[in-house]
Each structure stands twice: as C-alpha cells, then as structure tokens.
Design an enzyme around this catalytic site. Structure first.
Site, PDB file in Angstrom:
ATOM      1  N   TYR A 107     -36.301 -51.491  40.509  1.00 46.83           N
ATOM      2  CA  TYR A 107     -35.548 -52.103  41.664  1.00 46.83           C
ATOM      3  C   TYR A 107     -36.761 -52.441  42.982  1.00 46.83           C
ATOM      4  O   TYR A 107     -36.605 -53.204  43.773  1.00 46.83           O
ATOM      5  CB  TYR A 107     -34.398 -51.442  42.380  1.00 46.83           C
ATOM      6  CG  TYR A 107     -33.125 -51.532  41.819  1.00 46.83           C
ATOM      7  CD1 TYR A 107     -32.593 -52.799  41.779  1.00 46.83           C
ATOM      8  CD2 TYR A 107     -32.482 -50.530  41.152  1.00 46.83           C
ATOM      9  CE1 TYR A 107     -31.264 -53.057  41.249  1.00 46.83           C
ATOM     10  CE2 TYR A 107     -31.586 -50.609  40.376  1.00 46.83           C
ATOM     11  CZ  TYR A 107     -30.836 -52.007  40.538  1.00 46.83           C
ATOM     12  OH  TYR A 107     -29.362 -52.018  39.778  1.00 46.83           O
ATOM     13  N   GLU A 192     -19.984 -33.242  24.342  1.00 49.39           N
ATOM     14  CA  GLU A 192     -20.533 -34.421  24.036  1.00 49.39           C
ATOM     15  C   GLU A 192     -20.003 -35.467  25.169  1.00 49.39           C
ATOM     16  O   GLU A 192     -20.735 -36.145  26.016  1.00 49.39           O
ATOM     17  CB  GLU A 192     -19.922 -34.948  22.805  1.00 49.39           C
ATOM     18  CG  GLU A 192     -20.038 -36.515  22.612  1.00 49.39           C
ATOM     19  CD  GLU A 192     -19.763 -36.995  21.159  1.00 49.39           C
ATOM     20  OE1 GLU A 192     -19.610 -38.275  21.048  1.00 49.39           O
ATOM     21  OE2 GLU A 192     -19.167 -36.281  20.539  1.00 49.39           O
ATOM     22  N   ASP A 245     -17.611 -34.774  18.731  1.00 46.93           N
ATOM     23  CA  ASP A 245     -16.689 -35.197  17.824  1.00 46.93           C
ATOM     24  C   ASP A 245     -16.901 -35.190  16.379  1.00 46.93           C
ATOM     25  O   ASP A 245     -18.090 -35.019  15.821  1.00 46.93           O
ATOM     26  CB  ASP A 245     -16.575 -36.664  18.183  1.00 46.93           C
ATOM     27  CG  ASP A 245     -15.940 -37.044  19.435  1.00 46.93           C
ATOM     28  OD1 ASP A 245     -15.219 -35.938  20.029  1.00 46.93           O
ATOM     29  OD2 ASP A 245     -15.929 -38.086  19.980  1.00 46.93           O
TER      30      ASP A 245
END
EC number: 5.6.2.2
Length: 363
Positions: A107, A192, A245
C-alpha cells in the site's frame, strides 16, 4: 515498460546511499543483521555492475549454491526493478531497525506493485536469491491466524498478552519478538478452520481434554501462524495435535504445518515436525460410521491432490499417513470436521477428542 537506464539510475542512487551509510567499524546490535546487510549490498553491487555494463540476460548466483537466477525476457526487466526496489526497502528496514508487513509495503506504492501477488512473488524470489528467511529481512507477513486458551506472553513492546478470550486473539506479526511464554496447558490443538476453532471455545473444550492452547490458521496457514506454532513448541515443549478435515486439502494443510510448504522461501523454522495428526482421519469415516449425509464425493481436483501427496518423500516415509491417503482414495469420499455433528452436536468436544487424546490415537 521500465528501461535499463531507469534501473541503472535507481541502483546507482542506492549504491551511493550505501556508501554514505557505511563508515569504518560500523557495529550492529545483532551479528545476523550485519551478515544480512552485507549480503544485500553484495547483490546490489552485482546488479549495478551487470546492468551498467549492459549485461542481458541477467544472471545472479543464488547465495550458498551453484544455482543461478536468470532473467532472460525483455518483459522481465520490470520484475528485476521490483526485486531491486525490495532489496533497497529491506536494507532500509534493517538499517533503521524497523519492520514492515508485506501489506504495508504494497500500500506504500500500489501503482508500483500492481497487485499483492506480484509483491508476494518478489519477496519469495528475494529470499531465495539471498538464501535468507524473510523474518531476517524485517518484512513480516500479515497475520490471519488466531490463538486462544491457556497462554500468555509478552509482545514486542513488552506488554502482557492474555489469550484466554471468548473469541481468540490475532497472532502478532512480530512473532520473533515475543517472549516469556507461560501456559498451564497440556496440549496445543491446531484447528484447520475458524468455525471449528470457535465451536471448541464455545463448547469449553478445556473441560473435556484439560487446559489447552487453540490455534487456527483459518485454512491454508500464513507464515506467522506456522512460525507461532513452532515457537510454542520450542518454548513450551507441549505436544501439538492437528485437527483437520478428512479430505486431501486438510491433509495438505497438515503437511504444510508439519513438514513445510513447497514454496521457495520455506525453511526449517516454519515447520513443526512434532505435530501429530489427531483427526479427522479417513479411517474414522468407517470406524465411527459417520452418517452418509455428512459424506461428500471426491472431485477430480481432490484425486489429483491425493496423487500428488502420495508422491511426496515426506509422505512416502510416513507409512501411517500414506495409508490414510490410500484409504481416502479407496473410499472416494470425504468428510469435514463438522460432519461429526451428525452423530451428536457436541460429539467432537465431549467424545471424539477426549478419546483420541486418552488413547494417543494420532499419526
């Protein structure tokens, strides 16, 4: 299109500033900083000499190796300028003992970089060329990870940070400057997803598995989250356990935390080899008889990722992890952690994790 002449001007100005800065016997507060500055300056001199001499394609040796980094195409001249600009930026940060995040650098001059991935790629290229980890160049990643639970530490300004909050706190960007880690936890639980992280806090997971430290990288982890996990291990020596997962992407995320990513800037201090895979394991899909409504079919992308993971040396060397991937491939289906709610809304915190920890059923 940036011209060679413009590059020469930029680098010549930088070279003069380096000469002006260095007097005899300049002392730095940390020996690694001196080496880092010297290495940056070495490459700037090589670049100035090469471009001033009209050398193209441009070739630079990767520090400490026999490999070369080469810029061949005319359109790559702009990439060279960006790399040189970043070298100068890092030198200035080190020289003034300040730090900046990649987001801040972007930026500062959006028109120069164009988009964030261009800057990210340039940072990776610079760390590879210098053979120095990014944290030593005073360029921090922007954190997205959260930590909660039985942990407090001092931040870079010496302020006490208490992580026992109902939503977790953002992992600081200055991970290297954190100190005096204190905890009553018996485990570090790496999660996760943010949704599972929040659910475990809401379920008061500490009532079922004892005091613990919860961390999430909100999916694929940023560098700060990975480094924070490794620092917790180094400082507290608590067993870290990963909850992801039962799908190839979850196992891939586990592998990044445990073995490191395949990115060029990756180095040993970002991985935590002691991390163990507590779940959700593909073998649990059948063992727990998770209801079919929680199952999802593997996509072609999933299958390709499994095949890729199976070929990695770290996976081949870990037979149990290798077998879990083969089982996932055979089942041709996957289950997310949230699928355990199909058994019971609090099955994860009240039954699954306590049983896994008690029996040490991790990989």
């Amino acid at each position: 299109m940036t011209s060679i002449r413009e590059i020469v001007i930029v680098l010549s100005d930088l070279k003069q500033s380096l000469i002006a800065f260095h007097g005899p016997n300049v002392a730095y507060p940390h020996p690694n900083k001196r080496e880092t500055l010297a290495r940056i300056e070495e490459y700037i001199k090589l670049i100035v000499a090469a471009i001033s001499g009209g050398d193209w394609p441009l070739q630079l040796p990767i520090h400490g190796s026999d490999e070369m980094m080469t810029w061949r195409l005319t359109k790559q001249r702009r990439k060279c300028l960006l790399l040189f600009h970043l070298l100068a930026k890092s030198h200035a940060l080190l020289r003034t003992n300040t730090t900046s995040t990649k987001r801040d650098i972007y930026y500062e001059d959006v028109s120069l970089w164009g988009n964030q991935p261009v800057l990210d790629s340039t940072v990776t290229q610079m760390t590879r060329l210098l053979n120095i980890p990014r944290c030593c160049l005073n360029i921090d990643a922007t954190s997205k990870g959260l930590v909660a639970g039985s942990l407090n530490f001092l931040d870079g300004d010496g302020k006490l940070v208490d992580c026992q909050t109902p939503t977790g706190i953002l992992i600081p960007t200055d991970v290297e400057k954190l100190s005096q880690f204190r905890s009553k936890a018996t485990h570090i639980l790496l999660v996760e997803k943010d949704s599972t992280f929040q659910k475990l806090i809401d379920d008061k997971i500490e009532c079922f598995i004892g005091e613990c430290i919860l961390i999430t990288g909100k999916g694929y982890p940023d560098v700060n989250t990975r480094r924070f996990l490794r620092r917790l291990w180094d400082e507290l020596q608590l067993p870290p356990l990963a909850l992801v997962d039962a799908d190839p992407h979850g196992i891939s995320i586990l592998a990044v935390y445990r073995f490191g990513s395949q990115n060029l800037e990756d180095i040993e201090h970002l991985s935590t080899p002691q991390l163990r895979y507590i779940g959700l394991q593909p073998s649990d899909i059948e063992a727990l008889q998770i209801p079919n409504e929680a199952h999802l079919p593997l996509t072609q992308r999933d299958r390709s990722l499994i095949d890729s993971l199976l070929k990695r040396p770290v996976t081949i060397e870990n037979q149990l992890l290798h077998d879990q991937l083969l089982r996932l491939r055979r089942l041709d289906r996957k289950v997310e952690i949230q699928g355990l709610t199909k058994i019971h809304p609090q099955f994860l915190s009240r039954t699954y994790l306590p049983a896994k920890i008690q029996s040490k059923s991790w990989i």
